[in-house]
Enzyme design. Structure first.
Site, PDB file in Angstrom:
ATOM      1  CG  ASP A  12      -1.648   1.214   1.471  1.00 43.82           C
ATOM      2  OD1 ASP A  12      -2.289   1.675   0.518  1.00 43.82           O
ATOM      3  OD2 ASP A  12      -1.595   1.768   2.594  1.00 43.82           O
ATOM      4  CG  ASP A  14      -1.788   7.438   0.552  1.00 45.30           C
ATOM      5  OD1 ASP A  14      -0.956   8.328   0.337  1.00 45.30           O
ATOM      6  OD2 ASP A  14      -2.728   7.190  -0.230  1.00 45.30           O
TER       7      ASP A  14
HETATM    8  C1  BG6 Z   1      -5.716   5.694   0.097  1.00 43.87           C
HETATM    9  C2  BG6 Z   1      -5.774   6.541   1.349  1.00 43.87           C
HETATM   10  O1  BG6 Z   1      -4.419   5.222  -0.079  1.00 43.87           O
HETATM   11  O2  BG6 Z   1      -6.073   6.484  -1.032  1.00 43.87           O
HETATM   12  C3  BG6 Z   1      -7.150   7.162   1.504  1.00 43.87           C
HETATM   13  O3  BG6 Z   1      -5.529   5.701   2.474  1.00 43.87           O
HETATM   14  C4  BG6 Z   1      -7.505   7.946   0.249  1.00 43.87           C
HETATM   15  O4  BG6 Z   1      -7.148   8.032   2.629  1.00 43.87           O
HETATM   16  C5  BG6 Z   1      -7.393   7.026  -0.968  1.00 43.87           C
HETATM   17  O5  BG6 Z   1      -8.836   8.438   0.331  1.00 43.87           O
HETATM   18  C6  BG6 Z   1      -7.685   7.759  -2.272  1.00 43.87           C
HETATM   19  O6  BG6 Z   1      -6.687   8.718  -2.464  1.00 43.87           O
HETATM   20  P1  BG6 Z   1      -6.713   9.861  -3.553  1.00 43.87           P
HETATM   21  O7  BG6 Z   1      -5.301  10.372  -3.533  1.00 43.87           O
HETATM   22  O8  BG6 Z   1      -7.093   9.230  -4.866  1.00 43.87           O
HETATM   23  O9  BG6 Z   1      -7.719  10.859  -3.110  1.00 43.87           O
HETATM   24 MG    MG Z   2      -2.657   3.106   3.582  1.00 48.15          MG
END
Ligand code: BG6
Ligand code: MG
Length: 223
Positions: A12, A14
């Site tokens: 993953d 984030d």
């Molecule tokens: C995930 C995060 O990796 O990505 C979430 O944990 C986030 O918090 C999701 O909402 C979508 O991210 P993005 O950058 O497309 O808004």
């Molecule tokens: Mg994550």
């Protein structure tokens, strides 16, 4: 080749590779404030791993008035603008401590590496960190239709690198992501707190001061 038939590691993004989780949440807090309501700090854990629109829906549950569906896209887009401003400092060298060393060691041990992230910003963040080339395959929120806990993103990563789920370990910081990995049929290592990531097979506080050999030794033997 290391033991346990493991050939691939799927990360993953984030909260595992880079410290962006708090900026996602801070952006939701600001969006809610702009709309005139507040969200509780406890929502942070629940939002981790969820897609942008899925997160927005959870946030809007705290709004007293009903939000028409035609407004959702603009709100999600505003949140993303806030998020991009919040992470504008991210650049080369900003991977979480120990991540680069962990990835390099895993590659040296013959592991295939992939990203399995629900974020539509994943590719640009990896590029800013200067680590795109470390991965054999990237599957992110632009490649998938369904948000974690759906297994789609990990199925996409497994087929992209050409391994079966049982040959891969997913590294996840989100409850929804651990669930997605289990539904996909991969092994799963939680990055965070054991009392939160209760379904992970093994939980580590970070990828620092460890390596893939040690992790494979600690994982329960697969059936
Ligand atoms: C995930 C995060 O990796 O990505 C979430 O944990 C986030 O918090 C999701 O909402 C979508 O991210 P993005 O950058 O497309 O808004
Ligand atoms: Mg994550």
């Amino acid at each position: 080749m290391l033991g346990n038939h493991i050939r691939a590691l799927i990360f993953d993004l984030d909260g595992v590779i880079v410290d962006t989780t708090r900026f996602h949440f801070a952006s939701w807090v600001t969006l809610a404030q702009e709309l005139g309501f507040e969200i509780p700090a406890s929502l942070d854990e629940e939002l981790k791993g969820l897609g942008r629109l899925e997160s927005l829906q959870k946030v809007l549950n705290y709004r007293a008035e009903i939000t028409p569906q035609e407004d959702w896209q603009a709100m999600a887009s505003r949140k993303n603008d806030l998020y991009l401003a919040n992470i504008s400092h991210l650049s080369y060298g900003d991977a979480l401590p120990g991540v680069i060393e962990f990835l390099e060691d895993a590659r040296a041990n013959g592991m295939l590496l992939a990203i399995g992230s629900g974020s539509k910003n994943a590719r640009s963040i990896l590029s800013r960190l200067g680590i795109t080339g470390m991965f054999n395959y990237i599957c992110d929120g632009t490649d998938t239709k369904r948000s974690k806990p759906d297994p789609e993103v990990f199925q996409c990563a497994c087929s992209g690198i050409g391994v079966s789920p049982g040959e891969a370990i997913v590294f996840e910081d989100a409850v929804s992501g651990v669930e997605a990995a289990l539904r996909c049929g991969t092994r799963v290592v939680g990055i965070g707190k054991a009392d939160i990531l209760t379904k992970a097979e093994l939980v580590l506080t970070s990828l620092e001061h460890t390596n893939i050999k040690e992790i494979i030794q600690k994982l329960p033997k697969s059936a």
